[in-house]
Structures are given as structure tokens and as C-alpha cells.
Design a protein around this motif. Sequence first.
Motif, PDB file in Angstrom:
ATOM      1  N   SER A  61      37.873   1.290 -60.699  1.00  0.00           N
ATOM      2  CA  SER A  61      38.732   0.020 -61.400  1.00  0.00           C
ATOM      3  C   SER A  61      40.118   0.192 -61.178  1.00  0.00           C
ATOM      4  O   SER A  61      40.845  -0.733 -61.116  1.00  0.00           O
ATOM      5  CB  SER A  61      38.376  -0.386 -62.635  1.00  0.00           C
ATOM      6  OG  SER A  61      38.750   1.105 -63.487  1.00  0.00           O
ATOM      7  N   HIS A  83      37.083 -13.288 -61.963  1.00  0.00           N
ATOM      8  CA  HIS A  83      35.928 -12.443 -61.420  1.00  0.00           C
ATOM      9  C   HIS A  83      36.242 -10.965 -61.597  1.00  0.00           C
ATOM     10  O   HIS A  83      36.792 -10.701 -62.777  1.00  0.00           O
ATOM     11  CB  HIS A  83      35.648 -12.626 -59.832  1.00  0.00           C
ATOM     12  CG  HIS A  83      34.801 -14.014 -59.567  1.00  0.00           C
ATOM     13  ND1 HIS A  83      35.909 -15.091 -59.549  1.00  0.00           N
ATOM     14  CD2 HIS A  83      33.967 -14.526 -59.403  1.00  0.00           C
ATOM     15  CE1 HIS A  83      35.415 -16.379 -59.481  1.00  0.00           C
ATOM     16  NE2 HIS A  83      34.039 -15.981 -59.386  1.00  0.00           N
ATOM     17  N   ASN A  84      35.850 -10.048 -61.080  1.00  0.00           N
ATOM     18  CA  ASN A  84      35.966  -8.592 -61.047  1.00  0.00           C
ATOM     19  C   ASN A  84      37.353  -8.336 -61.166  1.00  0.00           C
ATOM     20  O   ASN A  84      37.895  -7.182 -62.150  1.00  0.00           O
ATOM     21  CB  ASN A  84      35.326  -7.715 -60.038  1.00  0.00           C
ATOM     22  CG  ASN A  84      33.783  -8.262 -59.839  1.00  0.00           C
ATOM     23  OD1 ASN A  84      33.358  -9.048 -59.305  1.00  0.00           O
ATOM     24  ND2 ASN A  84      32.959  -7.222 -60.290  1.00  0.00           N
ATOM     25  N   ALA A  87      38.348  -9.018 -64.502  1.00  0.00           N
ATOM     26  CA  ALA A  87      37.542  -8.045 -65.681  1.00  0.00           C
ATOM     27  C   ALA A  87      38.359  -6.512 -65.716  1.00  0.00           C
ATOM     28  O   ALA A  87      38.446  -6.165 -66.883  1.00  0.00           O
ATOM     29  CB  ALA A  87      36.119  -7.968 -64.948  1.00  0.00           C
ATOM     30  N   THR A  94      31.748  -3.766 -65.777  1.00  0.00           N
ATOM     31  CA  THR A  94      31.342  -4.277 -64.641  1.00  0.00           C
ATOM     32  C   THR A  94      30.530  -3.235 -63.802  1.00  0.00           C
ATOM     33  O   THR A  94      30.833  -2.056 -63.799  1.00  0.00           O
ATOM     34  CB  THR A  94      32.143  -5.151 -63.831  1.00  0.00           C
ATOM     35  OG1 THR A  94      33.135  -4.408 -63.211  1.00  0.00           O
ATOM     36  CG2 THR A  94      33.003  -6.189 -64.480  1.00  0.00           C
ATOM     37  N   ALA A 145      33.102 -13.425 -67.379  1.00  0.00           N
ATOM     38  CA  ALA A 145      31.658 -12.858 -67.245  1.00  0.00           C
ATOM     39  C   ALA A 145      30.796 -13.967 -66.777  1.00  0.00           C
ATOM     40  O   ALA A 145      29.987 -13.350 -66.063  1.00  0.00           O
ATOM     41  CB  ALA A 145      31.324 -12.684 -68.905  1.00  0.00           C
ATOM     42  N   ILE A 148      31.334 -13.754 -62.973  1.00  0.00           N
ATOM     43  CA  ILE A 148      30.541 -12.718 -62.462  1.00  0.00           C
ATOM     44  C   ILE A 148      28.981 -12.836 -62.248  1.00  0.00           C
ATOM     45  O   ILE A 148      28.520 -12.586 -61.111  1.00  0.00           O
ATOM     46  CB  ILE A 148      30.880 -11.369 -62.967  1.00  0.00           C
ATOM     47  CG1 ILE A 148      32.265 -10.986 -63.042  1.00  0.00           C
ATOM     48  CG2 ILE A 148      30.077 -10.184 -62.822  1.00  0.00           C
ATOM     49  CD1 ILE A 148      32.971  -9.856 -63.795  1.00  0.00           C
ATOM     50  N   HIS A 156      24.395  -8.110 -62.613  1.00  0.00           N
ATOM     51  CA  HIS A 156      25.813  -7.887 -62.807  1.00  0.00           C
ATOM     52  C   HIS A 156      26.200  -8.803 -63.890  1.00  0.00           C
ATOM     53  O   HIS A 156      27.276  -8.457 -64.813  1.00  0.00           O
ATOM     54  CB  HIS A 156      26.711  -8.542 -61.489  1.00  0.00           C
ATOM     55  CG  HIS A 156      26.320  -7.602 -60.346  1.00  0.00           C
ATOM     56  ND1 HIS A 156      27.563  -6.555 -60.069  1.00  0.00           N
ATOM     57  CD2 HIS A 156      25.389  -7.287 -59.478  1.00  0.00           C
ATOM     58  CE1 HIS A 156      27.070  -5.831 -58.976  1.00  0.00           C
ATOM     59  NE2 HIS A 156      25.798  -6.092 -58.805  1.00  0.00           N
ATOM     60  N   ALA A 160      28.451  -7.811 -67.483  1.00  0.00           N
ATOM     61  CA  ALA A 160      29.585  -8.479 -68.158  1.00  0.00           C
ATOM     62  C   ALA A 160      29.351  -9.099 -69.300  1.00  0.00           C
ATOM     63  O   ALA A 160      30.572  -9.171 -70.231  1.00  0.00           O
ATOM     64  CB  ALA A 160      29.990  -9.249 -66.881  1.00  0.00           C
TER      65      ALA A 160
END
Length: 342
Positions: A61, A83-84, A87, A94, A145, A148, A156, A160
Motif C-alpha cells: 500500500s 477504489h483501492n 482505500a 483491502t 468499499a 471495490i 474483495h 473492504a
Amino acid sequence: MDPRVVAALSANGGVIRYAQLLDLGVSPGEVRHLKRRNVLHPLRRGVYTTTELWDSLDEWSGRPRLVARAVILTVQRGWVLSHNSAADELGLATLRPPVPLTHLTRPGWTNAWTENDVKHHLAGFAESQVVETNGVKVLGAARTAVDIAREHGVIHGMVACDSALRLGLEKSALIAAYDRMDKWPGRRSIVTSVDLADGRAENPHESLGRHLVVEAGIGEPDLQFPVRTADGIKWCDIRVGNHIIETDGRIKYRSKANGGVADDVEQALWDEKQRERLVRDRRTVVTRVVWEDYWGRRRVEAVCRLRADHEESVRLYGRELAPELAEEAAAIRAAYGDRRPA
């Protein structure tokens, strides 16, 4: 390096634009010199970080988060991280996505395209769903969340959504976040992920363990189940009937010197063995699952093992939780809450 540059990097979350370097009095020649000496690390065209910071970050990350910050500096106004990428900024747990990309979203008819490792999403969102964190505009935890889940699927999405609930969101916030997505692709994955979400899962491992239990079809999983033993209360990850499922992470059995949490690996293994015996003594059957059990052929085998162990628990102790265990658990939860004490 000029301390003013260091200060600017810190203020910008670890990134700095070429134009900002020039504004701080760093000449083009000095920038080239810092790059040749491997002091500056290029993230995107005209955006840099320090090599020292880049090397200190993990590939999971840390580095994607820094790249996303660089990307958002290079696009036109109106885009926000999603999205990610959102996050990472929000601290949502995630799973590693199938393809690591930076995700951006701006309002528009639902559409998406990928260019230069950046996925651009056109999708409607309310201004209230945008938050600023670490100086970067991102879609909030509830919207992130469900995005995702829509993008990557239920496994996934559960991880999340569980994480969003752990951060303090109510499930109603997740439902509200996808309420306007009636005809959007992937909506079914969102609905399933939110239906199954449970903030009592303490980490992605426990989220995946619960997903496995649901797939095995052995019953409704109960999380953070307390069992009173001869050596005090033992909090178990997942329970169905008189069947306990423990999600084992390798980090528990790795020394601190090697990135784990164990002061003494041998003692940690022995303590866990003793703990399992104490829980079994309360007339339960215990199944242990590890990270590798969630994928490929191992997943099929793990589902079969869960079903077999559950049938054994039913044969030995019945299908319903023993009344004594149920009463004790209710009393413990009344005193401590639904999650084990920190």
C-alpha cells in the motif's frame, strides 16, 4: 538537500512537482544532478519523491499510495482518488487487486478506461461522498468499499466492507452508498458484500475465513465468540454451532526480529496448542485455516475439511450451541462487548 525542499515534500505527503522545485530555487541542472545521484525518485512525469522514502515503503500500500498522490497532481480538476487508491489513503484494509492500478473517478455516465497504469472511472457521486484526507480528495469509506466490491467482486468487497464497519460506519451507510447504483454493472457483488459484512472481523484473514464458512454452507457464522476455560476467557475467531474455526496468520509464529509479533516462537506455538486444547475441552470441535486455504485447489480442500469437521461437531455435541456455552458467552459479551478486549 535544501531543507525547504524537504519541508515541501513533507507538506505534500511525500511528493513534489518539478515546477515547485524550481519555485524553491532548485535549478534544472540541480534537479538532473539529484536524479543522477538517486536522491530524487520520479513517480510520474514531472512529479518526484525521495529515493529514501520510496525504498522505505512496502509494495502493498505504501508505494501505490505515493504513486496515486503523484497521479492526482497531474490530472485536471474534478478527478478524485477512488477504489483501492482511496482505500490506501483512508486506511481501509483491502486485498491486493488482480492488477495494481491507480484509480480516479469524476462525475459522468458510467464508463471506465485504463491508460498508463491509471484506471479512469466516469461515475456519478454526491459531493458529500468526497472527503479530504492527507491533503488529497478521495471518495469516502462507504463509497470506496462498495466501489471495490463492484470492481473486484465479493471476496474483495467483503474485506473492504468489513474494514469500513470497523472504522465506525453503520451498515446503513454502505447501503446508502450503493442506493443510486440500481442499474450499474457489478451491483450484485455490492449487495452480497454488504449483506455479508461484519465489523467484528478484526482483519482480512478473518473476513476471508468467514467467506469460506459461508461457502461451506455449514451455518451462520458468529464472530469473536468467547469461551470460558480453565485458563480464563479465550476469544475464538468464528463459531458455527459447537464448531470453532480459527484463522491462523503466520505473523503470530514469527519472531519480532523477522517482522512477526512473537517474543519466543516456540512458546507462541506451545501457548496456541494449549489454548486449542482448552477450547476443545469445552466440548467443541476446532478447525484451523491458513491464508493458503482461501485460494485454488487448497480452497476446495478447506471447504471439504470444514464440512467434515462440522459434521463431527454435530455428531458429538449436537447441531445447536450448548446452552451452557451460550449463557456464558452472553454474560461475557454483556461485560466486554461484541469484540475481544484490546
